[in-house]
Motif scaffolding. Structure first.
Motif, PDB file in Angstrom:
ATOM      1  N   THR A  82       0.762  -1.394  -0.356  1.00 42.56           N
ATOM      2  CA  THR A  82       0.104  -0.543  -0.038  1.00 42.56           C
ATOM      3  C   THR A  82       0.497   1.026  -0.140  1.00 42.56           C
ATOM      4  O   THR A  82       2.445   1.053   0.357  1.00 42.56           O
ATOM      5  CB  THR A  82      -0.673   0.565   1.135  1.00 42.56           C
ATOM      6  OG1 THR A  82      -0.377  -0.071   2.706  1.00 42.56           O
ATOM      7  CG2 THR A  82      -1.573  -1.706   1.031  1.00 42.56           C
ATOM      8  N   VAL A  83       0.336   2.377  -0.232  1.00 44.23           N
ATOM      9  CA  VAL A  83       0.908   3.903  -0.661  1.00 44.23           C
ATOM     10  C   VAL A  83       0.384   4.620   0.609  1.00 44.23           C
ATOM     11  O   VAL A  83      -0.800   4.985   0.359  1.00 44.23           O
ATOM     12  CB  VAL A  83       1.101   4.279  -2.044  1.00 44.23           C
ATOM     13  CG1 VAL A  83       1.362   5.463  -2.224  1.00 44.23           C
ATOM     14  CG2 VAL A  83       1.383   3.465  -3.092  1.00 44.23           C
ATOM     15  N   LYS A  84       1.180   5.353   1.583  1.00 42.68           N
ATOM     16  CA  LYS A  84       0.936   5.796   2.627  1.00 42.68           C
ATOM     17  C   LYS A  84       0.384   7.750   1.792  1.00 42.68           C
ATOM     18  O   LYS A  84       0.856   7.836   1.314  1.00 42.68           O
ATOM     19  CB  LYS A  84       1.375   6.098   3.699  1.00 42.68           C
ATOM     20  CG  LYS A  84       1.264   6.727   4.877  1.00 42.68           C
ATOM     21  CD  LYS A  84       2.648   6.691   5.741  1.00 42.68           C
ATOM     22  CE  LYS A  84       2.120   7.805   6.852  1.00 42.68           C
ATOM     23  NZ  LYS A  84       2.920   8.249   8.554  1.00 42.68           N
ATOM     24  N   GLN A  85      -0.921   7.709   2.160  1.00 37.69           N
ATOM     25  CA  GLN A  85      -1.048   8.702   1.746  1.00 37.69           C
ATOM     26  C   GLN A  85      -0.587  10.097   3.123  1.00 37.69           C
ATOM     27  O   GLN A  85      -0.761   9.952   4.107  1.00 37.69           O
ATOM     28  CB  GLN A  85      -2.597   8.715   1.353  1.00 37.69           C
ATOM     29  CG  GLN A  85      -3.127   8.211   0.008  1.00 37.69           C
ATOM     30  CD  GLN A  85      -2.759   7.921  -1.348  1.00 37.69           C
ATOM     31  OE1 GLN A  85      -2.284   9.025  -1.393  1.00 37.69           O
ATOM     32  NE2 GLN A  85      -2.394   6.733  -1.810  1.00 37.69           N
ATOM     33  N   PRO A  86      -0.239  11.658   2.107  1.00 44.59           N
ATOM     34  CA  PRO A  86      -0.361  12.514   2.491  1.00 44.59           C
ATOM     35  C   PRO A  86      -1.520  13.042   3.144  1.00 44.59           C
ATOM     36  O   PRO A  86      -1.982  12.885   2.710  1.00 44.59           O
ATOM     37  CB  PRO A  86       0.688  13.931   1.953  1.00 44.59           C
ATOM     38  CG  PRO A  86      -0.246  13.383   0.448  1.00 44.59           C
ATOM     39  CD  PRO A  86      -0.233  11.624   0.599  1.00 44.59           C
ATOM     40  N   ARG A  87      -1.105  13.704   4.626  1.00 43.16           N
ATOM     41  CA  ARG A  87      -1.902  13.895   5.457  1.00 43.16           C
ATOM     42  C   ARG A  87      -2.595  15.704   5.081  1.00 43.16           C
ATOM     43  O   ARG A  87      -1.445  16.411   4.760  1.00 43.16           O
ATOM     44  CB  ARG A  87      -1.787  14.585   6.481  1.00 43.16           C
ATOM     45  CG  ARG A  87      -2.851  14.801   8.001  1.00 43.16           C
ATOM     46  CD  ARG A  87      -2.988  15.059   9.080  1.00 43.16           C
ATOM     47  NE  ARG A  87      -1.721  15.131   9.669  1.00 43.16           N
ATOM     48  CZ  ARG A  87      -1.652  16.842  10.091  1.00 43.16           C
ATOM     49  NH1 ARG A  87      -2.682  17.298   9.864  1.00 43.16           N
ATOM     50  NH2 ARG A  87      -0.355  17.784  10.147  1.00 43.16           N
ATOM     51  N   LYS A  88      -3.893  15.882   4.298  1.00 43.74           N
ATOM     52  CA  LYS A  88      -3.946  17.516   3.856  1.00 43.74           C
ATOM     53  C   LYS A  88      -4.340  18.256   5.292  1.00 43.74           C
ATOM     54  O   LYS A  88      -5.397  18.268   5.591  1.00 43.74           O
ATOM     55  CB  LYS A  88      -5.063  17.454   3.033  1.00 43.74           C
ATOM     56  CG  LYS A  88      -4.864  16.407   1.983  1.00 43.74           C
ATOM     57  CD  LYS A  88      -5.504  16.558   0.685  1.00 43.74           C
ATOM     58  CE  LYS A  88      -5.187  15.595  -0.775  1.00 43.74           C
ATOM     59  NZ  LYS A  88      -6.515  15.719  -1.414  1.00 43.74           N
ATOM     60  N   ALA A  89      -3.831  19.337   5.263  1.00 43.71           N
ATOM     61  CA  ALA A  89      -3.726  20.267   6.226  1.00 43.71           C
ATOM     62  C   ALA A  89      -4.424  21.245   5.883  1.00 43.71           C
ATOM     63  O   ALA A  89      -3.720  21.879   4.689  1.00 43.71           O
ATOM     64  CB  ALA A  89      -2.467  20.027   7.109  1.00 43.71           C
ATOM     65  N   PRO A  90      -5.197  22.030   6.139  1.00 42.29           N
ATOM     66  CA  PRO A  90      -5.446  23.392   5.879  1.00 42.29           C
ATOM     67  C   PRO A  90      -4.440  24.104   5.496  1.00 42.29           C
ATOM     68  O   PRO A  90      -4.179  23.934   6.650  1.00 42.29           O
ATOM     69  CB  PRO A  90      -6.425  23.645   6.285  1.00 42.29           C
ATOM     70  CG  PRO A  90      -6.701  22.991   7.695  1.00 42.29           C
ATOM     71  CD  PRO A  90      -5.896  21.649   7.365  1.00 42.29           C
ATOM     72  N   VAL A  91      -4.319  25.046   4.684  1.00 44.23           N
ATOM     73  CA  VAL A  91      -2.975  26.050   4.288  1.00 44.23           C
ATOM     74  C   VAL A  91      -3.652  27.444   4.632  1.00 44.23           C
ATOM     75  O   VAL A  91      -4.471  28.126   4.339  1.00 44.23           O
ATOM     76  CB  VAL A  91      -2.192  25.719   3.009  1.00 44.23           C
ATOM     77  CG1 VAL A  91      -1.768  26.845   3.598  1.00 44.23           C
ATOM     78  CG2 VAL A  91      -1.963  24.555   2.894  1.00 44.23           C
ATOM     79  N   VAL A  92      -3.829  27.688   5.853  1.00 42.09           N
ATOM     80  CA  VAL A  92      -3.935  29.450   6.042  1.00 42.09           C
ATOM     81  C   VAL A  92      -3.332  29.921   6.595  1.00 42.09           C
ATOM     82  O   VAL A  92      -3.636  31.294   5.542  1.00 42.09           O
ATOM     83  CB  VAL A  92      -3.604  29.209   8.119  1.00 42.09           C
ATOM     84  CG1 VAL A  92      -5.031  30.421   8.517  1.00 42.09           C
ATOM     85  CG2 VAL A  92      -5.035  28.135   8.445  1.00 42.09           C
ATOM     86  N   ASP A  93      -1.808  30.571   6.353  1.00 42.00           N
ATOM     87  CA  ASP A  93      -0.882  31.088   6.789  1.00 42.00           C
ATOM     88  C   ASP A  93       0.334  30.815   5.094  1.00 42.00           C
ATOM     89  O   ASP A  93       0.897  29.477   4.714  1.00 42.00           O
ATOM     90  CB  ASP A  93       0.401  31.022   7.456  1.00 42.00           C
ATOM     91  CG  ASP A  93       1.302  32.084   7.162  1.00 42.00           C
ATOM     92  OD1 ASP A  93       1.656  32.475   6.272  1.00 42.00           O
ATOM     93  OD2 ASP A  93       1.519  32.420   8.258  1.00 42.00           O
TER      94      ASP A  93
END
Length: 239
Positions: free
Chosen positions: A197-208
């Motif tokens: 399996t391929v670990k997917q990057p965590r999508k964090a909201p970009v604020v700055d």
């Protein structure tokens, strides 16, 4: 595509809605719906008789600067080959194109439609690009750029990211990772192995925005360093 029940292949079937039964391809003809349920039937011979001259010859319309045509109009690309009797005109046309830095715009009919095409020299030969007509580019799909303000410092940081990632385009360095993963999946399943399996990057909201640009710069620098180390290791191995 397979049938879930028995994993047999699914075949395309030509089906007559009026008679509610499958029909053979030889029983099919072409038609254009002029009103609900009413069609004008057209056969291949009729289409051949009304084909424009560009069905057998290419018509050169004009020449344009090499950067004048927006790439959004590019549809498909083809290599143009020369026959023995057309070798000299081919080379002469290519030479003139190269010296003047002008691309040819022409018309040619193929695949049952007339195309506007762009012809340009490429790596010792000629390449033809079919172009979309303006009405084929749906304006409804185009979105306007958002109206937002940024500081001079943010712009400089963004320009630093561009500069840091600027490099010659080498298409051989790019690969279809998704295709490779699918091929590996099939191979592993066929051998009864555990699926990688391929670990997917965590999508964090970009604020700055500044922080996002800084992270991008840091990541690109690390990637460049890793690539350089890999090349150096390869040279040592060869030596």
């Amino acid at each position: 595509m397979l049938h879930k029940k028995d994993q047999s292949r699914v075949k395309e079937v030509w089906y007559c809605a009026e008679e509610n039964k499958p029909i053979e391809r030889s029983e099919i003809e072409k038609g254009y719906e002029v009103s609900k349920g009413e069609y004008v039937v057209v056969d291949d011979q009729e289409l051949k008789e009304i084909a424009p001259p560009t069905a057998t010859t290419m018509d050169i319309l004009q020449f344009v600067g090499k950067d004048e045509v927006d790439p959004i109009y590019f549809e498909s690309s083809y290599y143009i080959a020369a026959e023995d009797k057309t070798a000299k005109p081919y080379v002469l046309f290519m030479g003139a194109r190269t010296d003047t830095k002008q691309n040819a715009i022409a018309k040619v009919a193929m695949h049952n439609r007339e195309h506007v095409v762009l012809i340009r020299p490429s790596e010792g030969g000629l390449v033809l690009h079919t172009l979309y007509y303006p009405d084929e580019l749906h304006k409804a799909n185009r979105s306007e750029a958002p109206k937002a303000k940024y500081s001079a410092k943010e712009l400089e940081l963004a320009k630093s990211l561009v500069k840091n990632l600027t490099a010659p385009f080498k298409p051989q360095e790019f690969k279809d990772t998704y295709r490779e993963n699918v091929e590996r999946l099939i191979e592993q399943k066929s051998k009864g192995q555990k699926i990688t399996t391929v670990k997917q990057p965590r999508k964090a909201p970009v604020v700055d925005l500044m922080e996002a640009l800084k992270r991008s710069l840091k990541a690109s620098a690390q990637a460049a360093a890793a690539k350089g180390a890999k090349k150096a290791a390869g040279r040592r191995k060869v030596a």
